[in-house]
Write a protein that holds these residues in place. Structure first.
Motif, PDB file in Angstrom:
ATOM      1  N   ASN A   7      -4.238  22.777  24.940  1.00 33.87           N
ATOM      2  CA  ASN A   7      -5.015  21.759  25.478  1.00 33.87           C
ATOM      3  C   ASN A   7      -4.412  20.935  26.636  1.00 33.87           C
ATOM      4  O   ASN A   7      -4.335  19.842  27.000  1.00 33.87           O
ATOM      5  N   LEU A   8      -3.880  21.966  27.313  1.00 33.39           N
ATOM      6  CA  LEU A   8      -3.046  22.057  28.763  1.00 33.39           C
ATOM      7  C   LEU A   8      -3.309  23.039  29.918  1.00 33.39           C
ATOM      8  O   LEU A   8      -4.042  24.077  29.404  1.00 33.39           O
ATOM      9  N   ILE A   9      -3.432  22.692  31.005  1.00 30.82           N
ATOM     10  CA  ILE A   9      -3.721  23.368  31.904  1.00 30.82           C
ATOM     11  C   ILE A   9      -3.071  24.973  31.972  1.00 30.82           C
ATOM     12  O   ILE A   9      -3.716  25.904  32.538  1.00 30.82           O
ATOM     13  N   THR A  10      -1.957  24.937  31.031  1.00 35.48           N
ATOM     14  CA  THR A  10      -1.092  26.125  30.996  1.00 35.48           C
ATOM     15  C   THR A  10      -1.807  27.073  29.736  1.00 35.48           C
ATOM     16  O   THR A  10      -1.233  28.094  29.561  1.00 35.48           O
ATOM     17  N   ASP A  11      -2.779  26.683  29.341  1.00 40.45           N
ATOM     18  CA  ASP A  11      -3.759  27.499  28.641  1.00 40.45           C
ATOM     19  C   ASP A  11      -4.230  28.625  29.402  1.00 40.45           C
ATOM     20  O   ASP A  11      -4.747  29.792  29.059  1.00 40.45           O
ATOM     21  N   VAL A 168     -12.347  26.776  26.923  1.00 36.31           N
ATOM     22  CA  VAL A 168     -12.364  28.083  27.023  1.00 36.31           C
ATOM     23  C   VAL A 168     -13.975  28.286  26.757  1.00 36.31           C
ATOM     24  O   VAL A 168     -14.602  27.733  25.791  1.00 36.31           O
ATOM     25  N   LEU A 169     -14.395  28.855  27.842  1.00 34.89           N
ATOM     26  CA  LEU A 169     -16.116  29.181  27.677  1.00 34.89           C
ATOM     27  C   LEU A 169     -16.253  30.269  26.852  1.00 34.89           C
ATOM     28  O   LEU A 169     -15.339  31.031  26.271  1.00 34.89           O
ATOM     29  N   PRO A 170     -17.577  30.319  26.447  1.00 35.47           N
ATOM     30  CA  PRO A 170     -17.871  31.542  25.441  1.00 35.47           C
ATOM     31  C   PRO A 170     -17.901  32.823  26.058  1.00 35.47           C
ATOM     32  O   PRO A 170     -17.632  33.686  25.264  1.00 35.47           O
ATOM     33  N   SER A 171     -17.642  32.940  27.516  1.00 39.61           N
ATOM     34  CA  SER A 171     -17.265  34.133  27.846  1.00 39.61           C
ATOM     35  C   SER A 171     -15.826  34.557  27.829  1.00 39.61           C
ATOM     36  O   SER A 171     -15.357  35.779  27.879  1.00 39.61           O
ATOM     37  N   GLY A 172     -14.971  33.624  27.340  1.00 35.95           N
ATOM     38  CA  GLY A 172     -13.516  33.857  27.201  1.00 35.95           C
ATOM     39  C   GLY A 172     -12.903  33.315  28.371  1.00 35.95           C
ATOM     40  O   GLY A 172     -11.800  33.571  28.319  1.00 35.95           O
ATOM     41  N   ILE A 173     -13.436  32.927  29.508  1.00 38.84           N
ATOM     42  CA  ILE A 173     -12.809  32.343  30.587  1.00 38.84           C
ATOM     43  C   ILE A 173     -12.094  31.087  30.283  1.00 38.84           C
ATOM     44  O   ILE A 173     -12.825  30.185  29.522  1.00 38.84           O
ATOM     45  N   THR A 174     -11.021  30.840  30.742  1.00 40.01           N
ATOM     46  CA  THR A 174     -10.196  29.502  30.461  1.00 40.01           C
ATOM     47  C   THR A 174     -10.389  28.730  31.727  1.00 40.01           C
ATOM     48  O   THR A 174     -10.087  29.029  32.910  1.00 40.01           O
ATOM     49  N   VAL A 175     -10.397  27.444  31.500  1.00 41.34           N
ATOM     50  CA  VAL A 175     -10.410  26.473  32.493  1.00 41.34           C
ATOM     51  C   VAL A 175      -9.464  25.306  32.005  1.00 41.34           C
ATOM     52  O   VAL A 175      -9.347  25.006  31.086  1.00 41.34           O
ATOM     53  N   GLY A 176      -8.636  24.924  33.282  1.00 44.17           N
ATOM     54  CA  GLY A 176      -7.743  23.644  32.753  1.00 44.17           C
ATOM     55  C   GLY A 176      -7.378  22.673  33.776  1.00 44.17           C
ATOM     56  O   GLY A 176      -7.902  22.887  35.136  1.00 44.17           O
ATOM     57  N   ALA A 177      -7.034  21.559  33.387  1.00 50.25           N
ATOM     58  CA  ALA A 177      -7.010  20.174  34.569  1.00 50.25           C
ATOM     59  C   ALA A 177      -5.613  19.733  34.467  1.00 50.25           C
ATOM     60  O   ALA A 177      -5.208  19.654  33.154  1.00 50.25           O
ATOM     61  N   LEU A 178      -5.018  19.372  35.484  1.00 53.43           N
ATOM     62  CA  LEU A 178      -3.795  18.449  35.575  1.00 53.43           C
ATOM     63  C   LEU A 178      -4.018  17.429  36.418  1.00 53.43           C
ATOM     64  O   LEU A 178      -4.732  17.549  37.883  1.00 53.43           O
ATOM     65  N   ALA A 236      -7.907  24.685  37.212  1.00 58.73           N
ATOM     66  CA  ALA A 236      -7.559  26.057  37.364  1.00 58.73           C
ATOM     67  C   ALA A 236      -8.273  27.054  36.204  1.00 58.73           C
ATOM     68  O   ALA A 236      -8.711  26.460  35.361  1.00 58.73           O
ATOM     69  N   THR A 237      -8.409  28.008  36.705  1.00 60.42           N
ATOM     70  CA  THR A 237      -8.867  29.144  35.849  1.00 60.42           C
ATOM     71  C   THR A 237      -8.498  30.522  36.017  1.00 60.42           C
ATOM     72  O   THR A 237      -7.863  30.901  36.940  1.00 60.42           O
ATOM     73  N   ASP A 238      -8.591  31.612  34.920  1.00 62.41           N
ATOM     74  CA  ASP A 238      -8.361  32.766  34.975  1.00 62.41           C
ATOM     75  C   ASP A 238      -9.301  33.634  35.502  1.00 62.41           C
ATOM     76  O   ASP A 238      -9.246  34.686  35.707  1.00 62.41           O
TER      77      ASP A 238
END
Length: 334
Positions: A7-11, A168-178, A236-238
């Motif tokens: 539960n961090l942006i570093t996910d 984590v979105l259903p597509s597997g994309i990860t989003v984080g905030a700091l 941030a996102t991958d």
């Protein structure tokens, strides 16, 4: 959507965050960096921003990737943190190549914490050393609440702090905030313990109190002066985004600031959001996934803001109560 494992942006794979702070100074620095240079953009909605090298983040600029971003206390003095971060990155051989020389690219933003009761009577600026220490301590795990750039932060009624959240979105994309929360407005509703961001809370990440009961709302009056307040954030996102797409994600993320703080984006705040992409996951459906990224970024940022205030620690000499000292601790139930 579900929170990432920390539960961090570093996910977001490849990202690292470091904090450094000085308890006597009541200020600090937070650095976000990555295993390799990454795409970054910025969107400013506050009326009193303080920034470093943000012009180069426009899509038409030469440099397309950065080596780190920083959030710092110290008002304009805090921009010196970038000098220390650059020195650390240079020692690592990082930076934009110009002939035989590498120039680390380190945009950043600051908040105002000069009137929070800390010892500001320094000779040489403490921020270069804080910036380098934050960079050198960067990892996947980092402290929230009274830490880093949020160490001396305050809001309209309670201590501010440093917050983070992910999904984590259903597509597997990860989003984080700091985020470092030093807002003119409040993260809580009136005089209650309830957070404005409660409709987006995951589990009991900031107390599990749910939305506030109906309370009479009055037109807010500023409790700080011009330039004394700012909420500065990174989403941030991958997902593989260009600068223009990262900018749109940052624009959408500002909705999360408005969901979590009342008021937000005032002429007295320097509110801004950096948008970051590590580029690891190509978009399979650019229209749908870009739509989802904006919503996820806003939701993560709202949650991160509430977590920043919820996790702030009380300290001797505080000018404001922390959420925990005013409303309780443990599970967050008052």
């Amino acid at each position: 959507m579900r929170p990432g494992p920390k539960n961090l942006i570093t996910d977001v794979p490849g990202l690292r965050v470091g904090n450094a702070q000085d308890a006597a100074l009541r200020s600090g620095v937070t650095v976000l960096t990555a295993d390799r240079p990454f795409t970054a953009a910025v969107h400013v909605m506050g009326g009193a921003p303080g920034t470093r090298e943000t012009d180069l983040l426009a899509p038409d600029r030469l440099v397309q990737e950065v080596d780190a971003l920083f959030l710092s206390g110290g008002s304009a003095f805090g921009l010196d943190a970038g000098t220390g971060i650059m020195a650390g990155l240079r020692a690592q051989g990082r930076g934009f190549p110009v002939g035989p020389v590498r120039v680390p690219i380190v945009p950043g933003a600051i908040l105002f914490d000069l009137l929070n009761g800390g010892d500001k009577d320094w000779g040489d600026s403490p921020y270069p050393a804080l910036g380098r220490a934050a960079l050198e301590g960067a990892g996947r795990d980092f402290a929230l609440g009274t830490a880093g750039a949020g160490h001396g932060a305050m809001t309209g009624n309670l201590k501010g702090g440093l917050g983070s959240a992910s999904c984590v979105l259903p597509s597997g994309i990860t989003v984080g905030a700091l985020v470092a929360v030093n807002a003119l407005g409040q993260a809580t509703v009136g005089e209650t313990a309830h957070f404005w961001a409660a409709p987006w809370e995951e589990g009991e990440e900031f107390g599990g109190l749910g939305p506030a009961p109906m309370v009479a709302q009055e037109a807010p009056l500023p409790r700080k002066r011009l330039g004394e307040a700012t909420t500065i954030a990174i989403v941030a996102t991958d997902a593989a985004l260009g600068k223009a797409q990262a900018h749109r994600m940052a624009v959408a993320a500002h909705d999360g600031m408005a969901r979590a703080l009342a008021p937000a984006h005032t002429p007295l705040d320097g509110d801004l959001v950096f948008g970051v992409s590590t580029g690891a996951r190509p978009l399979s459906d650019p229209v749908t996934e870009a739509f989802q990224l904006g919503h996820a970024a806003a939701t993560c940022l709202a949650r991160a803001i509430a977590r920043a205030v919820f996790l702030a620690d009380p300290m001797p000499g505080d000018l404001q109560p922390s959420w925990r000292s005013r409303f309780g601790s443990g599970s967050g139930k008052p």
